[in-house]
Design an enzyme around this catalytic site. Structure first.
Site, PDB file in Angstrom:
ATOM      1  N   GLY A   5       0.834  -1.194   0.000  1.00  0.00           N
ATOM      2  CA  GLY A   5       0.000   0.000   0.000  1.00  0.00           C
ATOM      3  C   GLY A   5       0.870   1.244   0.000  1.00  0.00           C
ATOM      4  N   THR A   6       1.964   1.189   0.729  1.00  0.00           N
ATOM      5  CA  THR A   6       2.892   2.322   0.794  1.00  0.00           C
ATOM      6  C   THR A   6       3.390   2.684  -0.608  1.00  0.00           C
ATOM      7  OG1 THR A   6       3.614   1.675   3.008  1.00  0.00           O
ATOM      8  CG2 THR A   6       5.126   3.066   1.733  1.00  0.00           C
ATOM      9  N   ASN A  15      -6.623   4.832   9.803  1.00  0.00           N
ATOM     10  CA  ASN A  15      -6.092   3.595  10.358  1.00  0.00           C
ATOM     11  C   ASN A  15      -6.121   3.566  11.883  1.00  0.00           C
ATOM     12  OD1 ASN A  15      -4.065   5.569   9.309  1.00  0.00           O
ATOM     13  ND2 ASN A  15      -2.742   4.481  10.741  1.00  0.00           N
ATOM     14  N   GLN A  31      -7.274   0.808   4.366  1.00  0.00           N
ATOM     15  CA  GLN A  31      -8.052   0.227   5.471  1.00  0.00           C
ATOM     16  C   GLN A  31      -9.447  -0.211   5.037  1.00  0.00           C
ATOM     17  OE1 GLN A  31      -7.268  -0.610   8.587  1.00  0.00           O
ATOM     18  NE2 GLN A  31      -5.167   0.128   8.483  1.00  0.00           N
ATOM     19  N   HIS A  36      -2.490  -7.547   2.512  1.00  0.00           N
ATOM     20  CA  HIS A  36      -2.418  -8.135   3.857  1.00  0.00           C
ATOM     21  C   HIS A  36      -3.444  -7.546   4.818  1.00  0.00           C
ATOM     22  CE1 HIS A  36      -0.055  -4.975   6.154  1.00  0.00           C
ATOM     23  NE2 HIS A  36       0.193  -4.577   4.920  1.00  0.00           N
ATOM     24  N   THR A  52       9.599  -7.392 -12.763  1.00  0.00           N
ATOM     25  CA  THR A  52       8.989  -8.708 -13.020  1.00  0.00           C
ATOM     26  C   THR A  52       7.865  -8.966 -12.017  1.00  0.00           C
ATOM     27  OG1 THR A  52      11.088  -9.499 -13.862  1.00  0.00           O
ATOM     28  CG2 THR A  52       9.491 -11.179 -13.216  1.00  0.00           C
ATOM     29  N   CYS A  56       4.369   4.940  13.071  1.00  0.00           N
ATOM     30  CA  CYS A  56       5.541   5.807  13.026  1.00  0.00           C
ATOM     31  C   CYS A  56       5.947   6.288  14.414  1.00  0.00           C
ATOM     32  CB  CYS A  56       5.304   6.983  12.097  1.00  0.00           C
ATOM     33  SG  CYS A  56       3.809   7.860  12.451  1.00  0.00           S
TER      34      CYS A  56
HETATM   35  N1  PLP Z   1      -2.338   3.604   4.298  1.00  0.00           N
HETATM   36  C1  PLP Z   1      -3.034   3.252   5.393  1.00  0.00           C
HETATM   37  C2  PLP Z   1      -4.263   3.995   5.753  1.00  0.00           C
HETATM   38  C3  PLP Z   1      -2.592   2.181   6.183  1.00  0.00           C
HETATM   39  O1  PLP Z   1      -3.274   1.824   7.269  1.00  0.00           O
HETATM   40  C4  PLP Z   1      -1.398   1.490   5.818  1.00  0.00           C
HETATM   41  C5  PLP Z   1      -0.862   0.398   6.668  1.00  0.00           C
HETATM   42  O2  PLP Z   1      -1.059   0.390   7.857  1.00  0.00           O
HETATM   43  C6  PLP Z   1      -0.730   1.887   4.645  1.00  0.00           C
HETATM   44  C7  PLP Z   1      -1.220   2.945   3.919  1.00  0.00           C
HETATM   45  C8  PLP Z   1       0.515   1.170   4.193  1.00  0.00           C
HETATM   46  O3  PLP Z   1       0.209  -0.104   3.676  1.00  0.00           O
HETATM   47  P1  PLP Z   1       1.348  -1.246   3.573  1.00  0.00           P
HETATM   48  O4  PLP Z   1       1.506  -1.811   4.926  1.00  0.00           O
HETATM   49  O5  PLP Z   1       0.791  -2.260   2.619  1.00  0.00           O
HETATM   50  O6  PLP Z   1       2.558  -0.586   3.039  1.00  0.00           O
END
Ligand code: PLP
Length: 375
Positions: free
Chosen positions: A67-68, A147, A175, A197, A233, A320
């Protein structure tokens, strides 16, 4: 052990494990020979499943590693691809974003001279004023649900209001995907981020839904996979696992939501009835899975350890700040006092949470809070 950190990650669904294992022998989906074509067809199936479940075209599905990564590609990529001259160099965001968005926006401000306007957030954790969207920007970005608190944000209104100013919108739906029904085309956002995940898929694979135009400018250069937006890939097994998890979570959505909500509500009522001086920070509309509570006179990190010693796994929800004893930027933006904010915990429930888990937590929490308040 009782696990109350489903918003951080959750156990893989059996259907995702089966799909992952079945595709684990796949070779390079970009190769022209037989094994490559076979791999490609498994990848295409995963892409089509995702597109059908999330209301978009297969070409709009970009597999990422997290997601990041999806948030980074979308925000930086839309900012750099912007043709909205009236909004050049301007970003609109909110002060409660996940660090994947927050730090990306900050980087654009520091290194690319972006000006950033934040939509304000009320004490209830919801974005409260959309006026910033009436002035054009290169990109606007908002999470769908927070989150930490689970607060669902007015993303449909944000997208509509931004569209009137010609501003493309990125939605961080990490989320939300798998927990609420989503239709990308009906939403009208330019891009949307998700992560397998969080809904019972494998860790290490995410999703970026990206319209044909405006498409984000790639951050990485390479072999041109995933429309060139995310070259490299492909992880075919990861994509298969993601698609299987998404399918199961949406098929089971109503059943799982009812189960999770009733346990979450029982937990909230149990806490309020057995612990003095509690502030519930999760307010509707919210995800069914989330319960964010403050226990003034304590600190979140000590509570995590005290609960862990008693077989309960919970978190503050603010990755964080883990290990640093200060309140999160989300609570700060909500105007929560320092004492309340520092003594906060996030309990997040999921499909495997049981009544026994809730009972076990409620049995130890009053003692843990008393202990934490006495030091
Ligand atoms: N954005 C939100 C709102 C999240 O809660 C999270 C993960 O906690 C992320 C982005 C990042 O996702 P990932 O853990 O797949 O990098």
């Amino acid at each position: 052990m009782s696990y109350f950190d489903y918003a951080a990650t959750q156990p893989m669904r059996q259907s995702a494990i089966d799909a992952w294992v079945a595709a684990s022998g796949m070779l390079n989906a970009g190769a022209q020979y037989t094994s490559g074509r076979k791999s490609r067809s498994v990848l295409d199936d995963a892409r089509e499943t995702v597109a059908e479940l999330l209301g978009c075209e297969p070409i709009e599905v970009v597999f990422t590693a997290s997601g990041t990564e999806a948030d980074n590609i979308a925000i930086q990529g839309l900012f750099h691809a912007s043709t909205n001259e009236a909004g050049a160099g301007r970003i609109i965001s909110s002060p409660i974003e996940h660090s994947a968005v927050r730090d990306t926006v900050a980087r654009l401000e520091e290194q690319h001279g972006a000006t950033v306007d934040f939509m304000p957030v009320g004490r209830d954790g919801h974005i409260s004023d959309l006026t910033a969207l009436d002035t054009p920007a290169a990109v606007a970005t908002s999470m769908w649900a927070n989150n930490e608190t689970g607060a669902i944000q007015p993303v449909e209104d944000i997208v509509a209001r931004a569209a009137a100013a010609g501003t493309p919108v990125h939605v961080d739906a990490v989320q939300v995907v798998g927990k609420l029904p989503i239709n990308f085309h009906e939403l009208g956002a330019a891009t949307l981020a998700a992560s397998a995940h969080k809904f019972g898929g494998p860790r290490g694979i995410g999703l970026l839904l990206a319209k044909r135009t405006p498409a984000p400018r790639p951050l990485m250069l390479g072999g041109g996979q995933e429309r060139g937006i995310r070259p490299g890939t492909n992880d075919v097994a990861g994509a298969s696992g993601l698609a299987a998890a998404l399918k199961e979570s949406l098929e089971q959505l109503e059943k799982e939501s009812n189960h999770i909500r009733s346990l979450r509500d029982a937990l909230r009522d149990g806490i309020v009835n057995t612990v003095d001086d509690v502030v519930v920070n999760t307010t509707e509309p919210s995800l069914d899975s989330h319960l964010h509570v403050s226990f003034p006179g304590t600190d979140g990190d000590s509570l995590i350890l005290l609960l862990d010693q008693r077989g309960i796994e919970a978190a503050t929800g603010s990755a964080c700040h883990a290990g640093v004893n200060r309140m999160s930027h989300v609570l700060e933006a909500m105007g929560v006092s320092d004492d309340q904010g520092r003594g906060s915990l996030r309990f997040t429930l999921g499909r495997l949470t049981t009544k026994e888990d809730v009972k076990q937590l409620l049995a130890v929490l009053p003692e843990v809070i008393t202990l934490a308040r006495s030091v």
